[in-house]
Design a protein around this motif. Structure first.
Motif: not given
Length: 398
Positions: A324-337
């Motif tokens: 159950f990985p945290d992907v918060t910063e990865a989402m920011e990198r690809v430009g979606t919230a």
């Protein structure tokens, strides 16, 4: 004509919707890396299949007792009791068509409309669905991220109990987050159940799906056997997801109701499948050990690759077959919230298909991190490495 209004309260296991989206994308000629369903792509062991076929040949194709055939109930009582260090009488065992019916029948048995049941969130979505469908109030309790993995917010659990609370659903070795209770956490839940006279559904679907350490059941703690229903399934340990075989271990008055509900709902669990269950419990366990070895290797590969992706991080779980990985910063990198957008973009850009936190209960106020669930039970290690490699390249290039 109209349909029953209660159907508006009926949820579903939304991972299957993700599977449909992945299948549609795959039908267009795209490669899919299926991390979405907690199914197992390892066949049921041959000796179990042979026992099922033998039972069919021997004519075990008719009705049988609603609570299960005596031979299977005896084998289950011996195995479940021995694994948990408790005394289980065959009369406490009620065989069912998998683990899900235990959830439904537990809610039907202990909860009246208008009463409250606490359930884990994130958690298996059928908890919330069945509480609300049967007219109850589903009260979520949350997990908090720590350096040692997720922990139940015990203060929130205490604050959520009211005079209308009748039960708590407790899923140690948890789906989707692979959280494992400490002895202290398990005891705290037991203490609250005793103090407030609550029923407990202990979902132990992954009790033996572990790579390190030993599992313990809340039912073994003082004062808990008389108020706890254990959910057991053959689906995970024996790779029998499609056979639909499980059971409840319950106090006598609850077991009697479960048996009556079985008779009303299904008449009985498929007769010949129950003989396969006996062979699974009493036959060779080598296939179980072999499967855990394969899953351990997949877990290690999954965690290694996820933690190498920019903006993703996950603890290495000791049990289940999920991360159950945290992907918060990865989402920011690809430009979606938005988690849904992130999952859709990932599928179309890389072929990697996964569920998100939103598939496991309604998000509760205060959640400021974003998570996805990767199930590595239905995908080979080579595909894990290829798929997560592509996911990493996509995030890194964003």
């Amino acid at each position: 004509m109209t349909l029953a209004r209660r159907l508006e309260r009926l949820g579903t296991e939304t991972a299957f919707a993700v599977a449909l989206a992945a299948a549609d994308w795959g039908s267009r000629g795209n490669t899919i890396y299926p991390f979405h369903l907690g199914d197992i792509n390892i066949p049921t062991a041959p000796h179990i299949v042979e026992a099922m076929n033998r039972a069919i040949a021997d004519g075990k194709t008719g009705y049988c007792p609603g609570a299960g055939i005596p031979e299977l109930r005896e084998a289950l009582a011996e195995d479940i009791g021995g694994q948990r260090g408790i005394e289980v009488d065959p009369g406490n065992v009620v065989v069912m068509t998998g683990g899900k019916p235990v959830i439904t029948k537990f809610i039907q048995t202990v909860m009246d409309p208008g009463q409250e049941v606490l359930y884990p969130n994130p958690g298996f979505p059928i908890y919330e669905s069945q509480i609300e469908y049967h007219g109850g109030t589903a009260v979520p309790y949350r997990y908090l991220p720590t350096e040692d993995g997720f922990r139940i917010d015990l203060d929130q659990v205490r604050a959520a109990i009211t005079d209308r609370t009748v039960a708590i659903i407790y899923n140690d070795l948890q789906n989707p987050i692979s959280a494992e209770s400490t002895p202290e956490e398990r005891q705290a839940i037991a203490d609250l159940a005793v103090e407030h006279d609550l029923w407990v559904l202990s979902d132990e679907a992954y009790f033996e799906m572990r790579y390190e350490g030993e599992s313990s059941s809340i039912a073994a703690l003082p004062g808990m056997a008389e108020r706890t229903v254990i959910l057991y399934t053959f689906s995970k340990k024996f790779a029998m997801t499609g056979s639909r075989l499980g059971c409840a271990v319950a106090p006598p008055e609850v077991a009697s109701v479960f048996s009556t509900l079985n008779t009303n709902d299904e008449s009985c669990t498929t007769h010949y499948v129950q003989w396969a269950g006996i062979e699974a419990l009493r036959g060779s366990q080598q296939s179980v050990s072999d499967m855990l070895g394969v899953l351990r290797s997949r877990r290690d590969a999954t965690c290694e690759l996820v933690n190498a992706i920019p903006g993703m991080s996950v603890e290495v779980p000791r049990s289940t077959f999920y991360v159950f990985p945290d992907v918060t910063e990865a989402m920011e990198r690809v430009g979606t919230a938005d988690l849904g957008d992130f999952a859709e973009q990932a599928l179309h850009a890389t072929g990697v298909s996964f569920c998100t936190r939103r598939h496991f209960g309604r998000p509760v106020p205060g959640e400021d991190r974003h998570y996805i669930r990767l199930a590595y039970s239905g995908i080979d290690e080579s595909a894990i490495r290829e798929g997560l490699g592509r996911l990493g390249e996509w995030v890194e290039s964003a």
